[in-house]
Each structure stands twice: as C-alpha cells, then as structure tokens.
Design an enzyme around this catalytic site. Structure first.
Site, PDB file in Angstrom:
ATOM      1  N   MET A 119      -5.290  -7.426   9.072  1.00 10.37           N
ATOM      2  CA  MET A 119      -4.650  -6.474   9.985  1.00 10.37           C
ATOM      3  C   MET A 119      -5.447  -5.191  10.118  1.00 10.37           C
ATOM      4  O   MET A 119      -6.526  -5.062   9.566  1.00 10.37           O
ATOM      5  CB  MET A 119      -3.225  -6.251   9.536  1.00 10.37           C
ATOM      6  CG  MET A 119      -2.433  -7.527   9.794  1.00 10.37           C
ATOM      7  SD  MET A 119      -0.694  -7.371   9.553  1.00 10.37           S
ATOM      8  CE  MET A 119      -0.618  -6.408   8.139  1.00 10.37           C
ATOM      9  N   CYS A 132       7.977 -38.504 -12.384  1.00 14.28           N
ATOM     10  CA  CYS A 132       6.687 -39.031 -12.840  1.00 14.28           C
ATOM     11  C   CYS A 132       5.660 -39.103 -11.718  1.00 14.28           C
ATOM     12  O   CYS A 132       4.587 -39.646 -11.897  1.00 14.28           O
ATOM     13  CB  CYS A 132       6.859 -40.383 -13.514  1.00 14.28           C
ATOM     14  SG  CYS A 132       7.490 -41.642 -12.408  1.00 14.28           S
ATOM     15  N   ARG A 162      -3.005   3.034   8.808  1.00 11.96           N
ATOM     16  CA  ARG A 162      -3.383   1.776   8.144  1.00 11.96           C
ATOM     17  C   ARG A 162      -2.186   0.850   8.026  1.00 11.96           C
ATOM     18  O   ARG A 162      -1.086   1.299   7.735  1.00 11.96           O
ATOM     19  CB  ARG A 162      -3.859   2.045   6.712  1.00 11.96           C
ATOM     20  CG  ARG A 162      -5.147   2.798   6.587  1.00 11.96           C
ATOM     21  CD  ARG A 162      -5.351   3.109   5.107  1.00 11.96           C
ATOM     22  NE  ARG A 162      -6.366   4.121   4.933  1.00 11.96           N
ATOM     23  CZ  ARG A 162      -7.653   3.840   4.708  1.00 11.96           C
ATOM     24  NH1 ARG A 162      -8.053   2.597   4.618  1.00 11.96           N
ATOM     25  NH2 ARG A 162      -8.522   4.813   4.570  1.00 11.96           N
ATOM     26  N   LYS A 216       0.825  -1.199   0.000  1.00 10.83           N
ATOM     27  CA  LYS A 216       0.000   0.000   0.000  1.00 10.83           C
ATOM     28  C   LYS A 216       0.867   1.259   0.000  1.00 10.83           C
ATOM     29  O   LYS A 216       0.658   2.178  -0.788  1.00 10.83           O
ATOM     30  CB  LYS A 216      -0.920  -0.011   1.226  1.00 10.83           C
ATOM     31  CG  LYS A 216      -1.976   1.090   1.206  1.00 10.83           C
ATOM     32  CD  LYS A 216      -2.666   1.185   2.557  1.00 10.83           C
ATOM     33  CE  LYS A 216      -3.605   0.038   2.813  1.00 10.83           C
ATOM     34  NZ  LYS A 216      -4.973   0.296   2.416  1.00 10.83           N
ATOM     35  N   SER A 256      13.922 -41.741 -12.799  1.00 11.21           N
ATOM     36  CA  SER A 256      12.644 -41.031 -12.799  1.00 11.21           C
ATOM     37  C   SER A 256      12.188 -40.932 -11.349  1.00 11.21           C
ATOM     38  O   SER A 256      12.026 -41.952 -10.668  1.00 11.21           O
ATOM     39  CB  SER A 256      11.621 -41.790 -13.642  1.00 11.21           C
ATOM     40  OG  SER A 256      10.392 -41.093 -13.597  1.00 11.21           O
ATOM     41  N   HIS A 288     -12.531 -30.918   5.350  1.00 11.54           N
ATOM     42  CA  HIS A 288     -12.292 -32.279   4.877  1.00 11.54           C
ATOM     43  C   HIS A 288     -12.821 -32.462   3.454  1.00 11.54           C
ATOM     44  O   HIS A 288     -12.119 -32.943   2.566  1.00 11.54           O
ATOM     45  CB  HIS A 288     -12.968 -33.269   5.838  1.00 11.54           C
ATOM     46  CG  HIS A 288     -12.831 -34.698   5.427  1.00 11.54           C
ATOM     47  ND1 HIS A 288     -13.776 -35.324   4.641  1.00 11.54           N
ATOM     48  CD2 HIS A 288     -11.865 -35.599   5.654  1.00 11.54           C
ATOM     49  CE1 HIS A 288     -13.387 -36.561   4.424  1.00 11.54           C
ATOM     50  NE2 HIS A 288     -12.231 -36.760   5.030  1.00 11.54           N
ATOM     51  N   GLU A 295      12.419 -43.605  -5.584  1.00  5.34           N
ATOM     52  CA  GLU A 295      11.193 -43.467  -4.797  1.00  5.34           C
ATOM     53  C   GLU A 295      11.443 -43.641  -3.319  1.00  5.34           C
ATOM     54  O   GLU A 295      10.524 -43.530  -2.516  1.00  5.34           O
ATOM     55  CB  GLU A 295      10.186 -44.539  -5.210  1.00  5.34           C
ATOM     56  CG  GLU A 295       9.719 -44.431  -6.628  1.00  5.34           C
ATOM     57  CD  GLU A 295       8.806 -45.584  -6.993  1.00  5.34           C
ATOM     58  OE1 GLU A 295       7.599 -45.380  -7.011  1.00  5.34           O
ATOM     59  OE2 GLU A 295       9.329 -46.687  -7.250  1.00  5.34           O
ATOM     60  N   TYR A 343      12.924 -33.752 -17.850  1.00  8.56           N
ATOM     61  CA  TYR A 343      11.496 -33.752 -18.200  1.00  8.56           C
ATOM     62  C   TYR A 343      10.633 -33.945 -16.964  1.00  8.56           C
ATOM     63  O   TYR A 343      11.110 -34.400 -15.924  1.00  8.56           O
ATOM     64  CB  TYR A 343      11.183 -34.851 -19.229  1.00  8.56           C
ATOM     65  CG  TYR A 343      11.306 -36.260 -18.712  1.00  8.56           C
ATOM     66  CD1 TYR A 343      10.232 -36.892 -18.087  1.00  8.56           C
ATOM     67  CD2 TYR A 343      12.494 -36.972 -18.850  1.00  8.56           C
ATOM     68  CE1 TYR A 343      10.354 -38.183 -17.603  1.00  8.56           C
ATOM     69  CE2 TYR A 343      12.621 -38.260 -18.372  1.00  8.56           C
ATOM     70  CZ  TYR A 343      11.543 -38.864 -17.743  1.00  8.56           C
ATOM     71  OH  TYR A 343      11.648 -40.136 -17.257  1.00  8.56           O
ATOM     72  N   GLY A 388      -8.014  -8.212   5.098  1.00  6.03           N
ATOM     73  CA  GLY A 388      -8.808  -8.249   6.319  1.00  6.03           C
ATOM     74  C   GLY A 388      -8.076  -8.754   7.543  1.00  6.03           C
ATOM     75  O   GLY A 388      -8.659  -8.903   8.609  1.00  6.03           O
ATOM     76  N   ASN A 415       5.595 -39.487  -5.550  1.00  2.00           N
ATOM     77  CA  ASN A 415       4.477 -39.924  -4.690  1.00  2.00           C
ATOM     78  C   ASN A 415       5.028 -40.804  -3.574  1.00  2.00           C
ATOM     79  O   ASN A 415       4.809 -40.555  -2.390  1.00  2.00           O
ATOM     80  CB  ASN A 415       3.442 -40.729  -5.485  1.00  2.00           C
ATOM     81  CG  ASN A 415       2.886 -39.954  -6.660  1.00  2.00           C
ATOM     82  OD1 ASN A 415       2.873 -38.731  -6.642  1.00  2.00           O
ATOM     83  ND2 ASN A 415       2.434 -40.660  -7.683  1.00  2.00           N
ATOM     84  N   ASP A 416       5.738 -41.857  -3.987  1.00  2.00           N
ATOM     85  CA  ASP A 416       6.314 -42.736  -2.968  1.00  2.00           C
ATOM     86  C   ASP A 416       7.407 -42.024  -2.178  1.00  2.00           C
ATOM     87  O   ASP A 416       7.552 -42.254  -0.980  1.00  2.00           O
ATOM     88  CB  ASP A 416       6.874 -44.004  -3.616  1.00  2.00           C
ATOM     89  CG  ASP A 416       5.822 -45.098  -3.692  1.00  2.00           C
ATOM     90  OD1 ASP A 416       5.230 -45.396  -2.644  1.00  2.00           O
ATOM     91  OD2 ASP A 416       5.571 -45.630  -4.787  1.00  2.00           O
ATOM     92  N   ARG A 474      -3.423  -0.939  -6.716  1.00  2.00           N
ATOM     93  CA  ARG A 474      -2.511  -2.085  -6.836  1.00  2.00           C
ATOM     94  C   ARG A 474      -2.895  -2.865  -8.079  1.00  2.00           C
ATOM     95  O   ARG A 474      -3.998  -2.694  -8.622  1.00  2.00           O
ATOM     96  CB  ARG A 474      -2.584  -2.968  -5.601  1.00  2.00           C
ATOM     97  CG  ARG A 474      -3.940  -3.553  -5.434  1.00  2.00           C
ATOM     98  CD  ARG A 474      -4.094  -4.368  -4.183  1.00  2.00           C
ATOM     99  NE  ARG A 474      -5.518  -4.643  -4.085  1.00  2.00           N
ATOM    100  CZ  ARG A 474      -6.126  -5.141  -3.060  1.00  2.00           C
ATOM    101  NH1 ARG A 474      -5.448  -5.416  -1.972  1.00  2.00           N
ATOM    102  NH2 ARG A 474      -7.403  -5.380  -3.066  1.00  2.00           N
TER     103      ARG A 474
HETATM  104  C1  PEP Z   1       5.476 -42.440  -7.562  1.00  3.15           C
HETATM  105  O1  PEP Z   1       5.652 -43.127  -6.567  1.00  3.15           O
HETATM  106  O2  PEP Z   1       5.680 -41.219  -7.581  1.00  3.15           O
HETATM  107  C2  PEP Z   1       4.985 -43.049  -8.792  1.00  3.15           C
HETATM  108  C3  PEP Z   1       4.887 -42.344  -9.899  1.00  3.15           C
HETATM  109  O3  PEP Z   1       4.579 -44.334  -8.706  1.00  3.15           O
HETATM  110  P1  PEP Z   1       3.164 -44.777  -8.142  1.00  3.15           P
HETATM  111  O4  PEP Z   1       2.362 -43.559  -7.929  1.00  3.15           O
HETATM  112  O5  PEP Z   1       2.587 -45.680  -9.153  1.00  3.15           O
HETATM  113  O6  PEP Z   1       3.561 -45.485  -6.891  1.00  3.15           O
HETATM  114 MG    MG Z   2       5.686 -45.273  -6.779  1.00  2.00          MG
END
Ligand code: PEP
Ligand code: MG
Length: 895
Positions: free
Chosen positions: A102, A852, A91, A22, A784, A453, A765, A872, A100, A788-789, A335
């Site tokens: 402060m 991946c 202000r 501001k 790769s 949730h 992983e 990639y 909202g 996730n794992d 702004r």
């Molecule tokens: C991962 O673990 O990131 C992965 C791509 O394999 P998956 O999700 O199949 O376990």
């Molecule tokens: Mg996996």
C-alpha cells in the site's frame, strides 16, 4: 459521530484493530515519551466507511482539521505555510503488515511558494527542491496514477546528462528542471495542474491510501495470506522530519537482536543524507548501524537506549525505523520484528532466562513451521569448507540437495535409475516434469515465485527446491546454465542447492543432519556439552508443551523401523499402519494368485500363504510400539494396483502369441487386469468394498493381527492393536466387517488361550460417513478421520493429480492460500469433521476420535483438531515433534 481521528498521544499498542499496526505502535512510543514526530491516525473504521459508501464519513474532514490544527500548534507552523512550511507524511498502516502493498506520500505541503520557505528555513535550497521533486514523484504515482517509470527515467536522464551517478549529485538547477518536467507530465496525463493547495494534497493522499486497500495487488496478497478483505487500513499523518538535510542527517533501520540468529547486539543499517525510501530502494550502499557510533555518538547512544526500552516494553525483538535530522533522533516506526526459525527459539529461550516472559509465552513465540524448518538437513556451516556460490533464488522448499545438474525430466529419471543423484534444472516446471521432479534430489528453476508449479509440487513432496533464481541463465536446449559471473555449469556437473537459504553452489557441499533432529532421535543429550543453545531452547519448550497438551500424538508408520523412529520422536502410538506395502515385492505373486483364484481352495491357498507373512509384519511393529496403541488399517487401495501394467502385459501376451509360446497364465492375468480396470479407481473397488467382495481377505488380515498380538502376549509383551476399516460409507458395511472381525478375534483368542479384546473402528473418509457418524458410532469404538480422502471427496479433487496440474494457478489467483491437502479446509472438510465428532460422541460418549490424514502434522490443522475435541492426531514420524508443539500451543491458547 464516531471518533475517526486519534492523536498519537491518544492511542496505544492495544488499538491495532482501529489504528493499524503502525499507528498503534507510534501511539505507544509517544506514550513512552520517545521522540516520535507529532501526528495523528485516521482509523480503519473511517476507511471501511469510505470503502462501503464510496465517500469518507461526513465528519472526517472536520475531525482532521481539528487534529491538524493541534499538530500545527505543536510544531509552531502551518501546513504549507509559505515562509516556514509544516510538511507531513501520509502513510498506510493496516492491522496486518502487508509489506510494499500500500501507499505512502511524503513531503505534503510543498508548492512553488513554500518550497522557497523551506529553502530559507533549512538554509539548503537543494534539499528544498529535492523534497519538492520527491513529492510530485510520489504523489504523481500513487495519487494521480502516473507510471512511476516516467519519473525514474527523467531522473536517470538528468543524471546522465550531467555525468553524475547518485541522486545526491543533482544540484538545484537540475532539481528545478525535474520539478518542471514532472509538473508538465502531470498536466499532460491528468489534464489538470499539480495541486498546489496543501490541504487538498493531504485530502487526496488520504483517499489514495484508502483506495490502495482495494488495489489488485493488495487484494491478491490478502487472499493468499488469508487476511480478511474488509478490515480496511488506517492512515497515519505525521510531521515530516528529514534525513536528507546533509551529512549530519540520515535514516536507518535497527533490530534489538539479530533477526537471523537471535544474538543480542547492535543490528541494522544506516544511510546518511537520505530519506527512508532510499534505504528500501537500495539506491546507495548502507553502512552497518554500529558505525553510527563514530558518526553521531549522541544519537547512537540515545538509539541504543531506546532500543533497550522498546525491547523491555514489548518483551520481544523489535524492529525500528528512525531518522536523524541535523543531529536529532526521531523514531518513525517500531513493531515486533520478524525472525528466522532458529532465532525464534533462541530468543524465546533468552527472554525466559531473563525472566521477561513465561514458559507459556515462550511457547507462543515459536511455531511448528519453524520447528519443521529446523529439522531439515542442511549444508555444513564449517567455515573451512570452500563454497563456490553460483547464484541465488527463492527458498521455495527447505533442505539441502546435492546432485548432477540435468535439464529435462527424461534424463532425470534415466540417470536416477542408474543410481545417480540429480538436480533437475529448468526455467520453470510444468506437469510434464513430474516424473523428473520425483526422481531428482532437488529442483532449481530460474523463473517463478513461491507459488510457481515447481515450488508447490516440491513442497508437496517435501523435496528441496530453489525457484526463481533469475540471475542464472538456464539454457535447456544446450543443457547448461550460466551464472552471473559467466561461470557455466554443463549437464552432469555436480551442484548443491540450499532450499533453506535459496543459494546454489558449484560442486558438492557436505550435508549434515540437523542437531535438532539428532536431539529428537536421542543422539544429543540436551544437558550435555554436545547440545548448543538452539537444542536447549527446543528441549525446554518441548518439555513445556508436552505437559500442556491434551491431545495425544501418534505416527503413521507401517514398518518396525518407522515405528521405532516415531517412538523416539515422541509418538504415543501408531494412528495409521497402512498394510498395502506388505502386499508388494515378492508377495505380489500371492496377491495375483488371490485375484486369479477360481475355486475356494485356490483362494484359501493364497490367503494361507499370506497369513504368516502378515502376522510376522505385525509382530515386529507391535514389538516396536509395545505398550502403545497400534491402529492397523485393513487393505485400502484398488486391487489392480497389485497387478501388472495393462499395456506392458498386453505387449507381453502379443509377443508371446506371435512367437507361438504358451500364454495361458498371462492371458488369465490380462483378463483380470481388464476386469479390474477402473476409470476412477479412487472412487472404485477399494477400502471396505474390497473386504466385502474378496472373500477371506479382511478376515485373513484380522487373523494375522490377532495372532501377532497373541504371540507378543506370550512373549511377555503388551500389544495394543486396533483394527481399522477404511472408506466406510454406510453403517451396513461397517457392521458386516466388524462382526466378521470380532468372530475372528474370538476364534484366535480360543486357539491361543489368551484374551484378545481390542477395539475395532472405522476411518471417516467420505462425506456420507461424516454425515451418518451417529449410527456409525454404534458399531465403532473409534473414528479416525482420513482427511486426505475426505478432502478429495469433499472437493471432488483427485489428490494424485490436482496439486501438480492446477493448484499453482489456484494459489496464484488466491482461490486458496494453501493447498487443502496441506492445511485443512476448515470451512468445508473441517465442518464435516466437527459434525462427525459431535454426533459420534453423542451416540457413544467414550468413542476415541483421531485424525490420520496428512493434516495431523500441519500446525493450523492441529489447532482445529484440538478445538474440535479430537483425542489424538497422527502424522508421519518426522512431523511428530511439530504436532506435539502445536497440540501444546493449542491447549494453552484455549485456556
Ligand atoms: C486418508 O485418506 O486421509 C488416509 C490417511 O488414508 P490414505 O492416505 O492412505 O488414503
Ligand atoms: Mg484414505
């Protein structure tokens, strides 16, 4: 001593860190010569000093005095001067907008004496007493910590005893009475009279703004929004101008373009005879800004002129707050304004057309989250389609869902199994509702915010959700809900839920696919009349980012259909072809046979039966991705996932035994199920471990890949498969499977008489894999990252459970701003990715690095992967355009 106070004439928009958003923008407008009331800004540095020492810098008061004196000279009156008082506003204004969160105090400088001076000078006694009443009310609440309701209730009581509806209906006597009541309340609650000394009022208001930085709601907001907690806020002290000085005064907000669509024009709201907070509080109805033209033509013209100047100066959509005091226009804030996803793309494109910004800047004005929003299906915008709006809530997870209302999970599952589309309607959801949420097309709750949730889980599933629709009275016991107009929706009636706008309609509103998706799918030619300005804007920016990006974008796809779709969406290969679904359905029996095999012969029979089926799968996928890399992952999930449910099977065996039927086969199966049962299957016999303990399984898969490639080659194709080994933790696992794989490749190569030389690599992983990436790289042509794992194992979070069980609580408490399964945890998981990337490359400079996990399509994570030097990212086909956009933006940012 550092300089802690800057006059508005001293700062600029570049000084946001020091002056807050501001303050920096007020200074910028002052520099542009726009009508900004004079004032000064106390820096964030002063606030930081206050927060770490518990008291303001020693020199601060003296510096404020100097600037206040200058302000008084400019205004020709002193703060609180009895016969003609200068009044100021105090202000907050942090670097990042915290709407909202402060505090603000207006009308500082009023007391029993100066209120009379203000009345005389303005010629409006009512205005003076109304200003005084507002001061005590705001000061009482924000500085002295009194409950705001106390004041509100007194105002309501004054109105009802006089039979008036609006605040403006309260006359001088009523306001004087309120001031008296307010002062008594202050004395009673604090044990001290309301401070009369104007400088004391100002000092305490400044401190209150500093303190508001650490108020619990502000701390929580910052934690959720990932705003650093140690930045502090600036404080702006500004000469008051009054919008509540009668009908020729007022206050309003304006946008230089429509923030909803991006269209150029006059957008905003105006409220005559009011101060800013009245607009925000929605006490009275505002009028459209365009109507100001008749009400105050001179001010209107000046405002339009200023809006144009601001937009040209900021080279973007600006939002503005202004006040008109007796026919004079004043600018109180500007702004770069927030906007919808569609407006972001359209505005970027318009500014490009106008040659206001470059393509690089245009790409920076949009982001992947916005693009993703534009890709969800939506309800038709056809004005001829009737809609019966029942109510609205928060747009928690975008999309358009139509189905029959059901009020519990059990019914949701039951009805959806019989082919009905259902919308699960609950007051709020909890982990017990998970099955119903999975079964439903959309979710509607009457309670809870965007981190409830329902919202968290629905977003995780990519399912349409409207939450916190408080005006709907949900009665789960009687299986119905009531809309504010009294309309009742019983279980089984069709409703339509718009997760993009938060609206809920009765009946079925037609759904149309997004034109942006149709463009990506190749159904809309961006050069044709079919393409609207939004599609053209997206096309133009995508062309640019595709040329700019360094990283390739691949897709996670395990059917030919998905592969083809991904390719249309711009995928440059498959980064993860999961093979598990290829073992389900009718093939499950073959997997059962493999698991139950007692002899080498039985096992070989099962594998021989699977081989041609797998090979056919790969032929199709390699054809769909001809010429592009296809990373096939060998089987990953625990074997028991391919076996019948333990309870069902036990019952079947027991019943059969009781009937005296033969149970030999089922008993064997049951024994296998028991043998393979694991307490923590995700940490058990899966991934490369399966390859090592189930003889022939992985080699069968590699053979299938090799044969498919050979067949594609014979058919004139250009197959480029890659073999990927999952869940590797140590170099020995990798070495064994890799050697076996290479041997199979050689065999098939000889059998078919074609050269089959394709890469074999590993997923990263597990933390151990990341930490031993150097040695692993000696046996892997690519890594790769399975984030996730990796997230699951780094945090010790069961990915199948935690999002539904306690993430909503974690998000609400600000433990993290977003689920680490959605947005990469850069400090923890990211660090491991960086270590593995660096050490893998050091050992094998030409190693190919990709990701991946789901994070491959998440905007913030894509930027991290770019910075980490990955080659990639791979994500679901639908996220491919998002990843392309963000990879391009990341590459430009880095230069
Ligand atoms: C991962 O673990 O990131 C992965 C791509 O394999 P998956 O999700 O199949 O376990
Ligand atoms: Mg996996």
């Amino acid at each position: 001593m550092p300089k802690f106070v800057y006059d508005f004439t001293e700062g600029s928009k570049e000084l946001k860190d020091l002056l807050g958003g501001k303050g920096a923008n007020l200074a910028e407008m002052t520099r542009l010569g726009l009508p900004v009331p004079p004032g000064f800004t106390i820096t964030t540095e002063a606030c930081r000093h206050y927060l770490s020492n518990g008291s303001p810098p020693e020199d601060l008061d003296a510096q404020i005095d100097t600037h206040l004196a200058a302000l008084e000279r400019a205004m020709g009156k002193r703060l609180g001067q009895p016969d003609d008082p200068l009044l100021v506003s105090v202000r907050s204004g942090a670097k990042h907008s915290m709407p909202g969160m402060m505090e603000t105090v207006l009308n500082i400088g009023l007391n029993e004496e100066s209120v009379a001076g203000l009345a005389a000078q303005s010629g409006d006694e009512r205005f003076a007493w109304d200003s005084y009443r507002r001061l005590i009310q705001m000061f009482g609440r924000t500085v002295l910590g009194l409950d705001g309701d106390l004041f509100e209730e007194a105002v309501e009581a004054a109105k009802s005893s006089r039979g008036v509806v609006e605040d403006t209906g309260l006359g001088v006597d009523a306001l004087k009475g309120l001031v008296g009541e307010f002062k008594d309340a202050v004395a009673e609650h604090t044990g001290h009279p309301f401070p009369d000394d104007p400088r004391e009022q100002m000092r305490r208001a400044i401190r209150a703004v500093f303190d508001s930085w650490t108020a619990p709601r502000a701390v929580l907001y910052r934690r959720q929004e990932r705003i650093p907690g140690d930045l502090g806020t600036a404080v702006n002290v500004c000469a008051m101008v009054f919008g509540n000085l009668g009908p020729d005064s007022g206050t309003g907000v304006a946008f230089t373009r429509d923030p909803a669509t991006g269209a150029q024009g006059v957008y905003g709201d105006y409220l005559a005879n009011a101060q800013g907070e009245d607009v925000v509080a929605g006490i009275r109805n505002t009028m459209p800004l365009a109507d100001l033209e008749t009400l105050a033509p001179d001010c209107y013209r000046s405002l339009l002129d200023i809006m144009e100047r601001l937009e040209n100066h900021y080279r973007d959509l600006c939002d503005i707050e202004f006040t008109i005091e007796r026919g004079t226009l004043w600018m109180l804030q500007t702004r770069v304004g927030k906007r919808t996803a569609a407006a972001a793309f359209r505005i970027a494109n318009q500014l490009l057309d106008q040659q206001v910004i470059t393509l690089e800047e245009a790409a920076d004005r949009v982001n992947g989250d916005q693009l993703a929003q534009l890709m969800f299906p939506r309800f038709t915008e056809d004005p001829d389609v009737p809609r019966d709006l029942l109510g609205r809530g928060m747009n928690a997870s975008p999309g358009a869902a139509v189905g029959r209302a059901v009020f519990d999970s059990y019914t949701a599952v039951k009805w959806s199994r019989s082919g009905e589309d259902v919308i699960l309607v609950r007051r709020e959801t909890n982990p017990d509702d998970l099955d119903g949420m999975i079964a439903a097309r959309g979710i509607l709750t009457s309670r809870g915010g965007k981190t409830s949730h329902a919202a968290v889980v629905a977003r995780g599933m990519g399912k349409t959700c409207v939450c916190g629709a408080e005006d709907l009275d949900v009665d789960t016991k009687n299986r119905r809900f009531t809309a504010p107009g009294g309309e009742i929706v019983e279980e089984g009636e069709v409703i339509s839920v718009d997760g993009t706008t938060g609206e809920v309609f009765r009946g079925s509103v037609p759904v149309v696919s997004s034109p942006v998706v149709r463009y990506f799918e190749g159904e809309i030619d961006p050069a044709s009349d079919q393409a609207d300005d939004l599609v053209r804007a997206v096309h133009r920016i995508m062309n640019y980012v595709d040329a700019a990006r360094r990283m390739y974008v691949r897709a996670n796809a395990d059917t030919a259909e998905d592969a083809a779709r991904a390719r249309r969406m711009g995928a440059q290969g498959i980064g993860l072809c999961r093979t598990e679904h290829m073992f389900l359905g009718s093939r499950r029996e073959l997997v059962e046979a493999l698991i139950l095999a007692h002899t080498d012969g039985e096992r070989a029979d099962a594998l021989d039966a699977l081989l041609p089926l797998q090979c056919a799968d790969f032929v199709e996928i390699l054809a769909a991705m001809d010429g592009l890399p296809v990373t096939v992952r060998l089987l990953d999930p625990p074997l028991h996932e391919f076996l019948p449910d333990i309870t069902e099977l036990s019952v079947r065996v027991a019943v059969a035994e009781a009937r005296g039927e033969s149970v030999e086969n089922d008993l064997r199966l049951l024994q296998a199920v028991h043998r393979l049962h694991e307490q923590n299957p995700m940490l058990g016999l899966r991934g490369v471990r399966l390859g090592l303990v189930v003889p022939g399984l992985f080699t069968m898969q590699v053979r299938a890949i090799a044969q498919a490639a050979a067949e594609r080659r014979r058919a004139g194709g250009h197959p480029r498969p890659e073999v990927m080994i999952p869940l590797v933790g140590t170099v020995q696992e990798l070495e064994i499977i890799r050697d076996e794989s290479l041997a199979v490749l050689r065999e098939v190569s000889e059998e078919y008489g074609v050269e089959l030389d394709f890469p074999v690599g590993t997923m990263i992983e597990l933390p151990r894999a990341a930490l031993t990436a150097g040695p692993l790289a000696e046996h892997a042509e690519f890594f790769s990252f399975g984030t996730n794992d990796l997230t699951q194992t780094v945090w010790g979070f069961s990915r199948d459970d935690v999002e539904a069980s306690f993430f909503s609580a974690y998000l609400e408490k600000g433990v993290f701003g977003a689920s680490p399964f959605e947005t990469l945890d850069i400090d923890g998981v990211g660090r491991l990715v960086q270590i593995a990337a660096t050490e893998g490359r050091a050992r094998r400079p030409d190693i190919k690095l990709g990701v991946c996990g789901e994070h491959g399509g998440d905007p913030a994570s894509v930027h991290f992967f770019h910075d980490a030097g990955l080659d990639y990212v791979s994500c679901s086909p639908f996220r491919v355009p998002v990843a392309r956009l963000e990879a391009g933006r990341a590459a430009r940012r880095a230069t």
